[in-house]
Design a protein around this motif. Sequence first.
Motif, PDB file in Angstrom:
ATOM      1  N   ALA A 277       0.856  -1.197   0.000  1.00 56.57           N
ATOM      2  CA  ALA A 277       0.000   0.000   0.000  1.00 56.57           C
ATOM      3  C   ALA A 277       0.891   1.246   0.000  1.00 56.57           C
ATOM      4  O   ALA A 277       1.856   1.320   0.750  1.00 56.57           O
ATOM      5  N   TYR A 278       0.565   2.226  -0.861  1.00 52.32           N
ATOM      6  CA  TYR A 278       1.446   3.387  -0.967  1.00 52.32           C
ATOM      7  C   TYR A 278       0.951   4.588  -0.166  1.00 52.32           C
ATOM      8  O   TYR A 278       1.700   5.542   0.047  1.00 52.32           O
ATOM      9  N   LYS A 279      -0.286   4.555   0.306  1.00 55.05           N
ATOM     10  CA  LYS A 279      -0.789   5.592   1.208  1.00 55.05           C
ATOM     11  C   LYS A 279      -1.736   4.947   2.199  1.00 55.05           C
ATOM     12  O   LYS A 279      -2.489   4.035   1.854  1.00 55.05           O
ATOM     13  N   ILE A 280      -1.694   5.436   3.436  1.00 59.42           N
ATOM     14  CA  ILE A 280      -2.518   4.839   4.488  1.00 59.42           C
ATOM     15  C   ILE A 280      -3.260   5.937   5.230  1.00 59.42           C
ATOM     16  O   ILE A 280      -2.657   6.873   5.770  1.00 59.42           O
ATOM     17  N   TYR A 281      -4.588   5.823   5.238  1.00 62.00           N
ATOM     18  CA  TYR A 281      -5.455   6.749   5.967  1.00 62.00           C
ATOM     19  C   TYR A 281      -6.181   5.976   7.067  1.00 62.00           C
ATOM     20  O   TYR A 281      -6.466   4.786   6.907  1.00 62.00           O
ATOM     21  N   ILE A 282      -6.484   6.667   8.153  1.00 63.34           N
ATOM     22  CA  ILE A 282      -7.317   6.101   9.210  1.00 63.34           C
ATOM     23  C   ILE A 282      -8.528   7.005   9.382  1.00 63.34           C
ATOM     24  O   ILE A 282      -8.395   8.216   9.525  1.00 63.34           O
ATOM     25  N   MET A 283      -9.712   6.402   9.341  1.00 64.94           N
ATOM     26  CA  MET A 283     -10.958   7.135   9.532  1.00 64.94           C
ATOM     27  C   MET A 283     -11.647   6.590  10.779  1.00 64.94           C
ATOM     28  O   MET A 283     -11.890   5.378  10.878  1.00 64.94           O
ATOM     29  N   ALA A 284     -11.946   7.454  11.739  1.00 67.80           N
ATOM     30  CA  ALA A 284     -12.615   7.025  12.965  1.00 67.80           C
ATOM     31  C   ALA A 284     -13.561   8.120  13.439  1.00 67.80           C
ATOM     32  O   ALA A 284     -13.310   9.310  13.215  1.00 67.80           O
ATOM     33  N   THR A 285     -14.621   7.713  14.106  1.00 62.35           N
ATOM     34  CA  THR A 285     -15.587   8.685  14.610  1.00 62.35           C
ATOM     35  C   THR A 285     -15.034   9.452  15.804  1.00 62.35           C
ATOM     36  O   THR A 285     -15.061  10.678  15.837  1.00 62.35           O
ATOM     37  N   HIS A 286     -14.530   8.707  16.785  1.00 64.36           N
ATOM     38  CA  HIS A 286     -14.115   9.322  18.053  1.00 64.36           C
ATOM     39  C   HIS A 286     -12.585   9.314  18.171  1.00 64.36           C
ATOM     40  O   HIS A 286     -11.972   8.255  18.280  1.00 64.36           O
ATOM     41  N   GLY A 287     -11.985  10.495  18.151  1.00 65.48           N
ATOM     42  CA  GLY A 287     -10.534  10.590  18.244  1.00 65.48           C
ATOM     43  C   GLY A 287     -10.086  10.881  19.664  1.00 65.48           C
ATOM     44  O   GLY A 287      -9.800  12.031  20.015  1.00 65.48           O
ATOM     45  N   LEU A 288     -10.009   9.860  20.490  1.00 69.44           N
ATOM     46  CA  LEU A 288      -9.568  10.058  21.876  1.00 69.44           C
ATOM     47  C   LEU A 288      -8.075  10.373  21.930  1.00 69.44           C
ATOM     48  O   LEU A 288      -7.636  11.233  22.687  1.00 69.44           O
ATOM     49  N   LEU A 289      -7.280   9.624  21.153  1.00 72.16           N
ATOM     50  CA  LEU A 289      -5.853   9.923  20.958  1.00 72.16           C
ATOM     51  C   LEU A 289      -5.133  10.157  22.290  1.00 72.16           C
ATOM     52  O   LEU A 289      -4.530  11.198  22.526  1.00 72.16           O
ATOM     53  N   SER A 290      -5.197   9.162  23.144  1.00 75.53           N
ATOM     54  CA  SER A 290      -4.633   9.280  24.481  1.00 75.53           C
ATOM     55  C   SER A 290      -3.122   9.088  24.486  1.00 75.53           C
ATOM     56  O   SER A 290      -2.525   8.598  23.528  1.00 75.53           O
ATOM     57  N   ALA A 291      -2.538   9.474  25.602  1.00 75.42           N
ATOM     58  CA  ALA A 291      -1.107   9.265  25.885  1.00 75.42           C
ATOM     59  C   ALA A 291      -0.233   9.820  24.764  1.00 75.42           C
ATOM     60  O   ALA A 291      -0.354  10.979  24.391  1.00 75.42           O
ATOM     61  N   ASP A 292       0.652   8.969  24.214  1.00 75.62           N
ATOM     62  CA  ASP A 292       1.610   9.411  23.190  1.00 75.62           C
ATOM     63  C   ASP A 292       1.083   9.235  21.771  1.00 75.62           C
ATOM     64  O   ASP A 292       1.873   9.156  20.820  1.00 75.62           O
ATOM     65  N   ALA A 293      -0.219   9.167  21.607  1.00 76.08           N
ATOM     66  CA  ALA A 293      -0.795   8.911  20.287  1.00 76.08           C
ATOM     67  C   ALA A 293      -0.309   9.884  19.213  1.00 76.08           C
ATOM     68  O   ALA A 293       0.085   9.445  18.124  1.00 76.08           O
ATOM     69  N   PRO A 294      -0.291  11.214  19.451  1.00 72.88           N
ATOM     70  CA  PRO A 294       0.174  12.127  18.395  1.00 72.88           C
ATOM     71  C   PRO A 294       1.606  11.842  17.941  1.00 72.88           C
ATOM     72  O   PRO A 294       1.898  11.841  16.737  1.00 72.88           O
ATOM     73  N   ARG A 295       2.498  11.587  18.893  1.00 71.53           N
ATOM     74  CA  ARG A 295       3.894  11.304  18.538  1.00 71.53           C
ATOM     75  C   ARG A 295       4.008   9.996  17.755  1.00 71.53           C
ATOM     76  O   ARG A 295       4.729   9.926  16.753  1.00 71.53           O
TER      77      ARG A 295
END
Length: 356
Positions: A277-295
């Motif tokens: 796969a040459y590009k990867i997207y993630i689609m989700a309703t609820h973006g809790l993104l806890s802890a070190d998720a952004p990094r």
Amino acid sequence: MNVAKSGYRVFSANSSAACAELAKKITERLGVELGKSVVFQESNRETRVDVKESVRGQTIFIIQTIPRDVNTAIMELLVMAYALKTSCAKNIIGVIPYFPYSKQCKMRKRGSIVCKLLASMLAKAGLTHIITMDLHQKEIQGFFSFPVDNLRASPFLIQYIQEEIPNYRNAIIVAKSPAAAKRAQSYAERLRLGLAVIHGEAQCAESDMADGRHSPPCVRNTTGHTGLELPLMMAKEKPPITVVGDVGGRIAIIVDDIIDDVGDFVAAAEILKERGAYKIYIMATHGLLSADAPRLIEESAIDEVVVTNTVPHEVQKLQCPKIKTVDVSMILAEAIRRIHNGESMAYLFRNITVDD
């Protein structure tokens, strides 16, 4: 709209300004003012709510978005609902886009079904109806003794795919586990795209196998019915991680309802990259993104994470530019308008089947 004559009020139960943004967007779409109330924490961390206007005989909508401090948000909602109940509000309707504790909706050994407990607490506090979005399990609606409208974010996420992902016709929808296959299938059928499912789990290294953590427990002598021989339940063993479906030379779009601990998504992205796969997207309703998720997202093979604004995540967006937001205030505002006017909610669920 004249608020005084509209017959309903919209309040925000959040003490945090960042969490009140969704409430402001909803009231702007409805053309009403946000109800006057004060929600704050005492010096001893107790929650206090002061409603600053009369609500007698009114239908009240309480908008509560859930920040990282989940338990405080729940108390704010309970205390405000009870304050409105004791102020003689006619109906109290909770607008809770992300319903907390929704993952704890099944009995696990000696645990408890916390989601059922929360449903009972909300009913006791005075709520008579709930508007939410993409419950983790649809069966959670059965925990409540009053109506629950479980709205869907998929139309907004599908629109984002069609308008914002270049060459999306060359994409394939991916379920990161067999449990997410139904949701992924729904997206694939609506977009007329193929479907792939990631199955299995990463195998442990030899050093992990040799340290004794997987050893069987010591057998203890126990007293009991010596003549009773029950069939032995075989332990489950997942196969090595694999991708069912061809993702080579395609855009992979992983869909799910919640993205919190991103470890599974990062691992899935690495596997998809290995498979071509040459590009990867993630689609989700609820973006809790806890802890070190952004990094972790920033350092991973993931190209973009798209979530709705059911949960505030402005801080995470500053830490990771790969995170994008889709606004769902339109459908929440329309649900409020229809409930207040006694109109059918069927329009908001058109083309949505029982399995979606």
